[in-house]
Design a protein around this motif. Structure first.
Motif, mmCIF file in Angstrom:
data_model
loop_
_atom_site.group_PDB
_atom_site.id
_atom_site.type_symbol
_atom_site.label_atom_id
_atom_site.label_comp_id
_atom_site.label_asym_id
_atom_site.label_seq_id
_atom_site.Cartn_x
_atom_site.Cartn_y
_atom_site.Cartn_z
ATOM 1 N N LYS B 46 0.826 -1.215 0.000
ATOM 2 C CA LYS B 46 0.000 0.000 0.000
ATOM 3 C C LYS B 46 0.857 1.261 0.000
ATOM 4 C CE LYS B 46 -3.278 2.469 3.025
ATOM 5 N NZ LYS B 46 -4.033 2.387 4.295
ATOM 6 N N THR B 47 1.878 1.318 0.851
ATOM 7 C CA THR B 47 2.658 2.559 0.948
ATOM 8 C C THR B 47 3.630 2.704 -0.217
ATOM 9 O OG1 THR B 47 4.357 1.633 2.430
ATOM 10 C CG2 THR B 47 2.406 2.632 3.461
ATOM 11 N N LEU B 48 4.036 1.586 -0.839
ATOM 12 C CA LEU B 48 4.801 1.723 -2.090
ATOM 13 C C LEU B 48 3.932 2.377 -3.158
ATOM 14 C CD1 LEU B 48 7.070 1.323 -4.105
ATOM 15 C CD2 LEU B 48 6.331 -1.072 -4.368
ATOM 16 N N ARG B 49 2.689 1.932 -3.283
ATOM 17 C CA ARG B 49 1.793 2.539 -4.263
ATOM 18 C C ARG B 49 1.533 4.013 -3.936
ATOM 19 N NH1 ARG B 49 -1.109 -0.918 -7.779
ATOM 20 N NH2 ARG B 49 -0.675 -3.121 -7.389
ATOM 21 N N MET B 50 1.382 4.323 -2.647
ATOM 22 C CA MET B 50 1.169 5.721 -2.248
ATOM 23 C C MET B 50 2.385 6.573 -2.611
ATOM 24 S SD MET B 50 -0.616 5.062 1.489
ATOM 25 C CE MET B 50 -0.861 6.792 1.910
ATOM 26 N N THR B 51 3.578 6.030 -2.371
ATOM 27 C CA THR B 51 4.809 6.751 -2.705
ATOM 28 C C THR B 51 4.842 7.120 -4.186
ATOM 29 O OG1 THR B 51 6.081 5.696 -0.934
ATOM 30 C CG2 THR B 51 7.324 6.508 -2.829
ATOM 31 N N LEU B 52 4.528 6.137 -5.030
ATOM 32 C CA LEU B 52 4.583 6.371 -6.473
ATOM 33 C C LEU B 52 3.475 7.322 -6.920
ATOM 34 C CD1 LEU B 52 5.285 2.658 -7.437
ATOM 35 C CD2 LEU B 52 6.938 4.545 -7.578
ATOM 36 N N GLU B 53 2.279 7.155 -6.357
ATOM 37 C CA GLU B 53 1.133 7.961 -6.791
ATOM 38 C C GLU B 53 1.202 9.389 -6.256
ATOM 39 O OE1 GLU B 53 -2.188 5.586 -5.508
ATOM 40 O OE2 GLU B 53 -1.741 4.006 -6.971
ATOM 41 N N GLU B 54 1.743 9.543 -5.049
ATOM 42 C CA GLU B 54 1.808 10.882 -4.455
ATOM 43 C C GLU B 54 3.120 11.595 -4.791
ATOM 44 O OE1 GLU B 54 0.755 11.014 -0.335
ATOM 45 O OE2 GLU B 54 -0.868 9.548 -0.582
ATOM 46 N N GLY B 55 4.097 10.832 -5.279
ATOM 47 C CA GLY B 55 5.365 11.455 -5.646
ATOM 48 C C GLY B 55 6.188 11.903 -4.453
ATOM 49 N N ARG B 56 5.941 11.295 -3.305
ATOM 50 C CA ARG B 56 6.748 11.552 -2.113
ATOM 51 C C ARG B 56 6.760 10.277 -1.277
ATOM 52 N NH1 ARG B 56 2.939 14.896 2.076
ATOM 53 N NH2 ARG B 56 4.455 13.991 3.507
ATOM 54 N N THR B 57 7.766 10.145 -0.436
ATOM 55 C CA THR B 57 7.925 8.860 0.246
ATOM 56 C C THR B 57 6.865 8.665 1.328
ATOM 57 O OG1 THR B 57 9.544 9.750 1.802
ATOM 58 C CG2 THR B 57 10.402 8.737 -0.197
ATOM 59 N N VAL B 58 6.302 7.460 1.302
ATOM 60 C CA VAL B 58 5.352 7.017 2.325
ATOM 61 C C VAL B 58 5.795 5.616 2.749
ATOM 62 C CG1 VAL B 58 2.937 6.621 2.899
ATOM 63 C CG2 VAL B 58 3.524 8.300 1.115
ATOM 64 N N PHE B 59 6.006 5.453 4.045
ATOM 65 C CA PHE B 59 6.514 4.183 4.560
ATOM 66 C C PHE B 59 5.483 3.528 5.471
ATOM 67 C CE2 PHE B 59 10.223 7.095 4.166
ATOM 68 C CZ PHE B 59 10.839 6.462 3.110
ATOM 69 N N TRP B 60 5.825 2.317 5.924
ATOM 70 C CA TRP B 60 5.078 1.666 6.980
ATOM 71 C C TRP B 60 5.934 1.732 8.239
ATOM 72 C CZ3 TRP B 60 0.348 0.398 8.172
ATOM 73 C CH2 TRP B 60 0.103 -0.443 9.259
ATOM 74 N N SER B 61 5.426 2.381 9.270
ATOM 75 C CA SER B 61 6.156 2.455 10.525
ATOM 76 C C SER B 61 6.005 1.150 11.288
ATOM 77 C CB SER B 61 5.642 3.626 11.368
ATOM 78 O OG SER B 61 6.187 3.518 12.676
ATOM 79 N N ARG B 62 7.125 0.450 11.448
ATOM 80 C CA ARG B 62 7.081 -0.819 12.171
ATOM 81 C C ARG B 62 6.836 -0.592 13.658
ATOM 82 N NH1 ARG B 62 12.481 -3.756 10.663
ATOM 83 N NH2 ARG B 62 13.236 -1.704 11.314
ATOM 84 N N SER B 63 7.363 0.508 14.206
ATOM 85 C CA SER B 63 7.201 0.759 15.640
ATOM 86 C C SER B 63 5.770 1.201 15.965
ATOM 87 C CB SER B 63 8.204 1.806 16.118
ATOM 88 O OG SER B 63 8.085 2.995 15.363
ATOM 89 N N ARG B 64 5.203 2.025 15.098
ATOM 90 C CA ARG B 64 3.847 2.521 15.367
ATOM 91 C C ARG B 64 2.776 1.687 14.669
ATOM 92 N NH1 ARG B 64 6.528 7.303 13.882
ATOM 93 N NH2 ARG B 64 5.250 7.427 12.015
ATOM 94 N N GLN B 65 3.219 0.815 13.759
ATOM 95 C CA GLN B 65 2.273 -0.022 12.999
ATOM 96 C C GLN B 65 1.220 0.837 12.308
ATOM 97 O OE1 GLN B 65 1.988 -3.779 12.616
ATOM 98 N NE2 GLN B 65 4.169 -3.266 12.820
ATOM 99 N N GLU B 66 1.715 1.835 11.568
ATOM 100 C CA GLU B 66 0.791 2.686 10.826
ATOM 101 C C GLU B 66 1.487 3.283 9.620
ATOM 102 O OE1 GLU B 66 -0.297 5.680 13.716
ATOM 103 O OE2 GLU B 66 1.447 6.898 13.251
ATOM 104 N N VAL B 67 0.687 3.811 8.711
ATOM 105 C CA VAL B 67 1.232 4.501 7.544
ATOM 106 C C VAL B 67 2.005 5.721 8.009
ATOM 107 C CG1 VAL B 67 0.612 5.826 5.480
ATOM 108 C CG2 VAL B 67 -0.573 3.673 5.985
ATOM 109 N N TRP B 68 3.185 5.890 7.456
ATOM 110 C CA TRP B 68 4.082 6.988 7.849
ATOM 111 C C TRP B 68 4.384 7.812 6.596
ATOM 112 C CZ3 TRP B 68 9.958 5.869 8.764
ATOM 113 C CH2 TRP B 68 10.642 7.062 9.010
#
Lengths: 124, 124
Positions: B46-68
């Protein structure tokens, strides 16, 4: 180029490295001259120490479950020039002089030769 | 600098990405201008697709278990300029224009500011 320059790491630095549940830490390999990111592989504590002491990259092969002294078979050794760990200690960065044609088993200089998008040839 | 340039990835490219047992893939972030390796974080599909579609980095926070969505809080957004995947599809490389002071939560430009060795200030 090919020459080994060991890095004399302190124990407190080595103790700052955080390994995952499998005892591994990812190691990014960057070419010193070009800045190109060549590959990413994994170290355990033993192969991190080997990398620093031997002055060339040594990884843990997850597929073969064995020590992987990069280039022993292919000749494409990576001579360590600096080694860093990140702010939370769970990723390594090795800056190297790459020997031979490249880092990738495909013959490419970098493993990151495929880009997302219409033109799928990476330019970095 | 700050402007979003989405990358229109093909489904076969997205399908080449290999996720680990937790559904994650490591993403190396490199500064376009300097070539500096800024950080490494993790994406899920999901966040890889968001990164590509939004043109900015979006990660998955392992510590917070949420979209970052990197920089939403700090302002230190990373504008995507190219995105690659490696030969075996299990690591990503994002080349970005870094906004603000740097990528690291410590205020450093790169998370890799500690080097192994006597002089423990990283030079890369």
């Amino acid at each position: 180029m090919p020459d080994a320059t060991p890095i004399d790491a302190r124990e407190d630095q080595l103790g700052s490295v955080v390994y995952d549940a499998n005892g591994l830490v990812p190691a990014i390999v960057q070419d010193r001259a070009s800045g190109e990111v060549l590959m990413m592989a994994w170290c355990n504590e033993k192969t991190l120490r080997m990398t620093l002491e031997e002055g060339r990259t040594v990884f843990w092969s997850r597929s073969r479950q064995e020590v992987w002294r990069k280039g022993d078979t292919s000749g494409e050794r990576q001579w360590l020039r600096s080694a860093s760990y990140d702010c939370d200690g769970d990723t390594l960065l090795f800056v190297v002089d790459q020997e031979g044609g490249g880092a990738c088993h495909t013959g490419a200089r970098s493993c990151f030769f495929r880009a997302f998008g219409v033109d799928d040839t990476a330019t970095t």
